[in-house]
Design a protein around this motif. Sequence first.
Motif, PDB file in Angstrom:
ATOM      1  N   ASP A  79     134.270  11.391  32.522  1.00 11.18           N
ATOM      2  CA  ASP A  79     132.898  11.378  32.666  1.00 11.18           C
ATOM      3  C   ASP A  79     132.222  10.011  33.790  1.00 11.18           C
ATOM      4  O   ASP A  79     131.500  10.126  33.915  1.00 11.18           O
ATOM      5  CB  ASP A  79     131.831  11.996  31.511  1.00 11.18           C
ATOM      6  CG  ASP A  79     132.647  13.875  31.407  1.00 11.18           C
ATOM      7  OD1 ASP A  79     133.785  14.638  32.031  1.00 11.18           O
ATOM      8  OD2 ASP A  79     132.255  14.417  30.432  1.00 11.18           O
ATOM      9  N   LEU A  80     132.617   9.049  32.452  1.00  2.00           N
ATOM     10  CA  LEU A  80     131.746   8.145  32.771  1.00  2.00           C
ATOM     11  C   LEU A  80     132.719   6.792  33.148  1.00  2.00           C
ATOM     12  O   LEU A  80     132.632   5.419  33.729  1.00  2.00           O
ATOM     13  CB  LEU A  80     131.692   7.518  31.220  1.00  2.00           C
ATOM     14  CG  LEU A  80     130.654   8.080  30.564  1.00  2.00           C
ATOM     15  CD1 LEU A  80     130.555   7.217  29.051  1.00  2.00           C
ATOM     16  CD2 LEU A  80     129.943   8.143  31.333  1.00  2.00           C
ATOM     17  N   ALA A  81     134.248   7.276  34.155  1.00  2.00           N
ATOM     18  CA  ALA A  81     135.517   6.272  34.668  1.00  2.00           C
ATOM     19  C   ALA A  81     134.678   5.258  36.095  1.00  2.00           C
ATOM     20  O   ALA A  81     133.616   5.964  36.370  1.00  2.00           O
ATOM     21  CB  ALA A  81     136.250   7.319  35.425  1.00  2.00           C
ATOM     22  N   GLY A  82     135.016   3.946  35.382  1.00  2.00           N
ATOM     23  CA  GLY A  82     134.541   3.723  36.807  1.00  2.00           C
ATOM     24  C   GLY A  82     133.970   2.018  36.686  1.00  2.00           C
ATOM     25  O   GLY A  82     134.226   0.861  36.241  1.00  2.00           O
ATOM     26  N   TYR A  83     132.269   2.625  36.116  1.00  2.00           N
ATOM     27  CA  TYR A  83     131.306   2.082  35.353  1.00  2.00           C
ATOM     28  C   TYR A  83     131.108   1.788  34.332  1.00  2.00           C
ATOM     29  O   TYR A  83     130.268   2.896  33.989  1.00  2.00           O
ATOM     30  CB  TYR A  83     129.908   2.205  36.946  1.00  2.00           C
ATOM     31  CG  TYR A  83     130.526   1.462  38.125  1.00  2.00           C
ATOM     32  CD1 TYR A  83     130.009  -0.027  38.069  1.00  2.00           C
ATOM     33  CD2 TYR A  83     130.217   2.326  39.213  1.00  2.00           C
ATOM     34  CE1 TYR A  83     130.786  -0.495  39.685  1.00  2.00           C
ATOM     35  CE2 TYR A  83     130.515   2.201  40.188  1.00  2.00           C
ATOM     36  CZ  TYR A  83     130.369   0.600  40.198  1.00  2.00           C
ATOM     37  OH  TYR A  83     131.233  -0.051  41.634  1.00  2.00           O
ATOM     38  N   PHE A  84     131.976   2.850  33.935  1.00  2.00           N
ATOM     39  CA  PHE A  84     132.167   2.835  32.044  1.00  2.00           C
ATOM     40  C   PHE A  84     130.772   2.246  31.049  1.00  2.00           C
ATOM     41  O   PHE A  84     129.735   3.502  30.425  1.00  2.00           O
ATOM     42  CB  PHE A  84     133.593   2.638  31.380  1.00  2.00           C
ATOM     43  CG  PHE A  84     133.260   3.126  30.167  1.00  2.00           C
ATOM     44  CD1 PHE A  84     133.384   4.199  29.505  1.00  2.00           C
ATOM     45  CD2 PHE A  84     133.233   2.776  28.944  1.00  2.00           C
ATOM     46  CE1 PHE A  84     132.753   5.337  28.263  1.00  2.00           C
ATOM     47  CE2 PHE A  84     132.813   2.721  27.488  1.00  2.00           C
ATOM     48  CZ  PHE A  84     133.113   4.281  26.703  1.00  2.00           C
ATOM     49  N   LYS A  87     127.303   3.075  32.981  1.00  3.87           N
ATOM     50  CA  LYS A  87     126.688   4.181  32.754  1.00  3.87           C
ATOM     51  C   LYS A  87     126.729   4.892  31.757  1.00  3.87           C
ATOM     52  O   LYS A  87     125.574   5.835  30.847  1.00  3.87           O
ATOM     53  CB  LYS A  87     127.950   5.509  33.493  1.00  3.87           C
ATOM     54  CG  LYS A  87     128.132   5.605  34.361  1.00  3.87           C
ATOM     55  CD  LYS A  87     129.425   5.695  35.101  1.00  3.87           C
ATOM     56  CE  LYS A  87     129.679   6.205  36.343  1.00  3.87           C
ATOM     57  NZ  LYS A  87     129.845   7.179  37.291  1.00  3.87           N
ATOM     58  N   LEU A  88     127.410   4.251  30.667  1.00  3.72           N
ATOM     59  CA  LEU A  88     127.060   5.232  28.876  1.00  3.72           C
ATOM     60  C   LEU A  88     125.564   3.864  28.658  1.00  3.72           C
ATOM     61  O   LEU A  88     124.965   4.758  27.928  1.00  3.72           O
ATOM     62  CB  LEU A  88     127.881   4.052  28.060  1.00  3.72           C
ATOM     63  CG  LEU A  88     128.401   4.537  26.453  1.00  3.72           C
ATOM     64  CD1 LEU A  88     127.605   6.332  25.939  1.00  3.72           C
ATOM     65  CD2 LEU A  88     129.640   3.871  25.244  1.00  3.72           C
ATOM     66  N   SER A  89     125.159   2.877  28.960  1.00  3.49           N
ATOM     67  CA  SER A  89     123.688   2.647  28.459  1.00  3.49           C
ATOM     68  C   SER A  89     123.292   3.125  29.656  1.00  3.49           C
ATOM     69  O   SER A  89     122.343   3.051  28.345  1.00  3.49           O
ATOM     70  CB  SER A  89     123.893   1.168  29.038  1.00  3.49           C
ATOM     71  OG  SER A  89     125.277   0.413  28.579  1.00  3.49           O
TER      72      SER A  89
END
Length: 103
Positions: A79-84, A87-89
Amino acid sequence: MLETNLVVLQITREAGVETALAVYRQQGAEYAIRAKVVIDASDDAVAGKLAGAITDAPDGNELQNATLIFRVSGVNRSDLAGYFRLKLSATIARGASVGADSS
């Protein structure tokens, strides 16, 4: 220098040139160093205070720790692929701002 304390800082001016005498204590021994420049990388402005500078710091409850270590579980990485990391932060910050708590 790990576990080293700055105990004396004297600034002198001679012929228009400032020099610092810094005395450090490490494991019971003292070391004196003369320097043209002093960089205070302490967390509480020790060098500035010893040199006579006026310092100001907020109350402890207003400070943010320099680093926080924590573990996040239940995250679907796809779900957070690319800018993991970004996006998590952002997700964690959003949760903290609204007071989300899974406990």
